[in-house]
Motif scaffolding. Structure first.
Motif, PDB file in Angstrom:
ATOM      1  N   THR A 149       0.990  -1.179  -0.176  1.00  0.00           N
ATOM      2  CA  THR A 149      -0.148  -0.047  -0.072  1.00  0.00           C
ATOM      3  C   THR A 149       0.842   1.342  -0.140  1.00  0.00           C
ATOM      4  OG1 THR A 149       0.028   0.076   2.520  1.00  0.00           O
ATOM      5  CG2 THR A 149      -1.539  -1.198   1.555  1.00  0.00           C
ATOM      6  N   ALA A 150       0.100   2.383   0.234  1.00  0.00           N
ATOM      7  CA  ALA A 150       0.918   3.713   0.218  1.00  0.00           C
ATOM      8  C   ALA A 150       1.165   4.040   1.528  1.00  0.00           C
ATOM      9  CB  ALA A 150      -0.077   4.876  -0.417  1.00  0.00           C
ATOM     10  N   THR A 151       0.862   3.294   2.546  1.00  0.00           N
ATOM     11  CA  THR A 151       1.533   3.660   3.856  1.00  0.00           C
ATOM     12  C   THR A 151       2.935   3.784   3.996  1.00  0.00           C
ATOM     13  OG1 THR A 151      -0.591   2.445   4.849  1.00  0.00           O
ATOM     14  CG2 THR A 151       1.271   2.763   6.297  1.00  0.00           C
ATOM     15  N   ARG A 152       3.220   4.720   4.490  1.00  0.00           N
ATOM     16  CA  ARG A 152       4.704   5.175   4.568  1.00  0.00           C
ATOM     17  C   ARG A 152       4.970   5.444   5.933  1.00  0.00           C
ATOM     18  NH1 ARG A 152       4.315   3.083   0.586  1.00  0.00           N
ATOM     19  NH2 ARG A 152       4.869   3.774  -1.367  1.00  0.00           N
ATOM     20  N   PHE A 153       4.116   5.602   6.972  1.00  0.00           N
ATOM     21  CA  PHE A 153       4.589   5.957   8.263  1.00  0.00           C
ATOM     22  C   PHE A 153       3.763   5.610   9.212  1.00  0.00           C
ATOM     23  CE2 PHE A 153       5.618   8.876  11.905  1.00  0.00           C
ATOM     24  CZ  PHE A 153       7.155   8.748  11.744  1.00  0.00           C
ATOM     25  N   GLY A 154       4.054   5.203  10.391  1.00  0.00           N
ATOM     26  CA  GLY A 154       3.000   4.827  11.650  1.00  0.00           C
ATOM     27  C   GLY A 154       3.211   5.526  12.888  1.00  0.00           C
ATOM     28  N   ILE A 155       1.933   5.889  13.535  1.00  0.00           N
ATOM     29  CA  ILE A 155       2.163   6.550  14.773  1.00  0.00           C
ATOM     30  C   ILE A 155       1.186   5.667  15.568  1.00  0.00           C
ATOM     31  CG2 ILE A 155       1.457   8.464  16.514  1.00  0.00           C
ATOM     32  CD1 ILE A 155       1.699  10.146  13.683  1.00  0.00           C
ATOM     33  N   VAL A 156       1.802   5.284  16.876  1.00  0.00           N
ATOM     34  CA  VAL A 156       1.113   4.278  17.670  1.00  0.00           C
ATOM     35  C   VAL A 156       0.758   5.197  19.086  1.00  0.00           C
ATOM     36  CG1 VAL A 156       1.222   2.242  19.100  1.00  0.00           C
ATOM     37  CG2 VAL A 156       2.296   2.290  16.742  1.00  0.00           C
ATOM     38  N   LEU A 157      -0.382   5.254  19.449  1.00  0.00           N
ATOM     39  CA  LEU A 157      -0.746   6.007  20.775  1.00  0.00           C
ATOM     40  C   LEU A 157      -0.769   4.717  21.781  1.00  0.00           C
ATOM     41  CD1 LEU A 157      -3.627   8.280  19.677  1.00  0.00           C
ATOM     42  CD2 LEU A 157      -1.153   8.913  20.292  1.00  0.00           C
ATOM     43  N   LEU A 158       0.095   4.565  22.366  1.00  0.00           N
ATOM     44  CA  LEU A 158       0.407   3.373  23.471  1.00  0.00           C
ATOM     45  C   LEU A 158      -0.401   3.804  24.797  1.00  0.00           C
ATOM     46  CD1 LEU A 158       1.492   0.576  22.797  1.00  0.00           C
ATOM     47  CD2 LEU A 158       3.672   1.280  23.933  1.00  0.00           C
ATOM     48  N   THR A 159      -1.635   4.135  24.921  1.00  0.00           N
ATOM     49  CA  THR A 159      -2.141   4.654  25.985  1.00  0.00           C
ATOM     50  C   THR A 159      -2.796   3.649  27.149  1.00  0.00           C
ATOM     51  OG1 THR A 159      -4.257   4.746  24.764  1.00  0.00           O
ATOM     52  CG2 THR A 159      -3.101   6.726  24.955  1.00  0.00           C
ATOM     53  N   PRO A 160      -2.432   4.019  28.343  1.00  0.00           N
ATOM     54  CA  PRO A 160      -2.715   3.010  29.380  1.00  0.00           C
ATOM     55  C   PRO A 160      -4.235   2.600  29.577  1.00  0.00           C
ATOM     56  CG  PRO A 160      -2.333   4.930  30.379  1.00  0.00           C
ATOM     57  CD  PRO A 160      -2.190   5.328  28.821  1.00  0.00           C
ATOM     58  N   ASP A 161      -4.769   1.913  28.846  1.00  0.00           N
ATOM     59  CA  ASP A 161      -6.359   1.571  28.574  1.00  0.00           C
ATOM     60  C   ASP A 161      -6.725   0.372  29.461  1.00  0.00           C
ATOM     61  OD1 ASP A 161      -6.937   4.052  27.100  1.00  0.00           O
ATOM     62  OD2 ASP A 161      -6.016   2.626  25.143  1.00  0.00           O
ATOM     63  N   ASP A 162      -5.638  -0.612  29.627  1.00  0.00           N
ATOM     64  CA  ASP A 162      -6.025  -1.860  30.367  1.00  0.00           C
ATOM     65  C   ASP A 162      -5.401  -1.815  31.459  1.00  0.00           C
ATOM     66  OD1 ASP A 162      -7.991  -2.518  28.356  1.00  0.00           O
ATOM     67  OD2 ASP A 162      -6.661  -3.992  27.557  1.00  0.00           O
ATOM     68  N   MET A 163      -5.564  -2.956  32.448  1.00  0.00           N
ATOM     69  CA  MET A 163      -4.834  -3.024  33.666  1.00  0.00           C
ATOM     70  C   MET A 163      -4.263  -4.404  33.498  1.00  0.00           C
ATOM     71  SD  MET A 163      -5.108  -0.292  35.288  1.00  0.00           S
ATOM     72  CE  MET A 163      -4.166  -0.417  37.040  1.00  0.00           C
ATOM     73  N   GLY A 164      -3.073  -4.857  34.045  1.00  0.00           N
ATOM     74  CA  GLY A 164      -2.680  -6.079  34.062  1.00  0.00           C
ATOM     75  C   GLY A 164      -1.377  -6.273  35.084  1.00  0.00           C
ATOM     76  N   TYR A 165      -1.146  -7.632  35.341  1.00  0.00           N
ATOM     77  CA  TYR A 165      -0.152  -7.963  36.130  1.00  0.00           C
ATOM     78  C   TYR A 165       0.462  -9.274  35.899  1.00  0.00           C
ATOM     79  CZ  TYR A 165      -4.005 -10.483  38.043  1.00  0.00           C
ATOM     80  OH  TYR A 165      -5.213 -11.212  38.198  1.00  0.00           O
ATOM     81  N   ALA A 166       1.755  -9.587  36.192  1.00  0.00           N
ATOM     82  CA  ALA A 166       2.548 -10.739  36.099  1.00  0.00           C
ATOM     83  C   ALA A 166       1.670 -11.871  36.964  1.00  0.00           C
ATOM     84  CB  ALA A 166       3.921 -10.734  36.466  1.00  0.00           C
ATOM     85  N   LYS A 167       1.454 -12.989  36.571  1.00  0.00           N
ATOM     86  CA  LYS A 167       1.036 -14.088  37.168  1.00  0.00           C
ATOM     87  C   LYS A 167       1.750 -14.244  38.393  1.00  0.00           C
ATOM     88  CE  LYS A 167      -0.503 -18.979  36.705  1.00  0.00           C
ATOM     89  NZ  LYS A 167      -0.503 -20.142  35.582  1.00  0.00           N
ATOM     90  N   ARG A 168       2.889 -14.291  38.558  1.00  0.00           N
ATOM     91  CA  ARG A 168       3.708 -14.731  40.102  1.00  0.00           C
ATOM     92  C   ARG A 168       3.404 -13.683  40.737  1.00  0.00           C
ATOM     93  NH1 ARG A 168       9.756 -12.997  38.685  1.00  0.00           N
ATOM     94  NH2 ARG A 168       9.442 -11.435  37.371  1.00  0.00           N
ATOM     95  N   GLU A 169       3.310 -12.185  40.242  1.00  0.00           N
ATOM     96  CA  GLU A 169       3.068 -11.350  41.019  1.00  0.00           C
ATOM     97  C   GLU A 169       1.735 -11.249  42.030  1.00  0.00           C
ATOM     98  OE1 GLU A 169       4.510  -7.571  39.443  1.00  0.00           O
ATOM     99  OE2 GLU A 169       6.537  -8.229  39.360  1.00  0.00           O
ATOM    100  N   GLY A 170       0.724 -11.771  41.107  1.00  0.00           N
ATOM    101  CA  GLY A 170      -0.632 -11.641  41.400  1.00  0.00           C
ATOM    102  C   GLY A 170      -1.171 -10.119  41.384  1.00  0.00           C
TER     103      GLY A 170
END
Length: 201
Positions: A149-170
């Protein structure tokens, strides 16, 4: 009528010097005859060079020989290859910016406003497209996959929309994180466009 396959140039010097000009280009003249309104030079490679009283040069003859003759004459005259009026110049595809975002719509709208004010090229946001019948992953591949395609550049908005944690930390280690689909699309962009063409905000 003029053959559309002919190539026209202008010879800016005295016409009687043209045979020497052809020799200086490295051509071997095997025939030279006067026709109505022009002189015809036959070359050993099968090409025919016509020189008119106006200085116009036309190249005819063996199709395989014509491009080489055209190139050498252009180089000798110091001109770029002629662009035929009946053949439009290849059009460069419009460049697009692919925007990846999560649930922070205010951030997405602010980014769109900034791009608009900067006069940057069109941008693509998946949710703004009409139904194409493709799945989300197919639509992403169509827009940014494998240089299709003609896509030449990308911008990612990495906003904190979810909550998560490592399984071992709980749950005690819970932290804000970007949505998983945003992470997937970011990876696709990095793979398709390269790191230098993707910015992460």
């Amino acid at each position: 009528m003029q053959d559309l396959n002919e190539m026209a140039l202008k010879y800016p010097h005295p016409l009687d010097a043209f045979p020497q000009f052809l020799a200086d280009c490295g051509f071997d003249i095997t025939g030279d005859e006067v026709k109505a309104g022009h002189r015809c030079y036959r070359l050993s490679n099968g090409a025919i060079v016509n020189l008119y009283q106006t200085g116009t040069i036309q190249i005819q003859g063996v199709p395989q020989a014509k491009p080489g003759v055209e190139t050498l004459i252009n180089e000798r005259l110091g001109t770029a290859p002629a662009q035929r009026a009946d053949v439009p110049a290849p059009k460069e595809p419009a460049k697009k910016i692919f925007i990846v975002h999560g649930h922070d719509h205010a951030a997405k709208e602010q980014l769109e406003l900034i791009l608009h004010k900067l006069g940057l090229p069109d941008h693509f946001i998946l949710q703004n497209t009409g139904g194409t019948g493709l799945t989300i992953i197919e639509e992403l591949e169509r827009e940014m996959g494998q240089g299709q395609t003609a896509t030449r550049f990308g911008i990612v908005l990495l906003t904190p929309d979810d909550m998560g944690y490592a399984k071992r930390e709980g749950e005690t280690g819970i932290q804000p994180r970007a949505r998983q689909n945003v992470v997937l699309e970011m990876g696709m962009l990095l793979s398709s466009l390269g790191r230098s063409n993707v910015i992460i905000l």
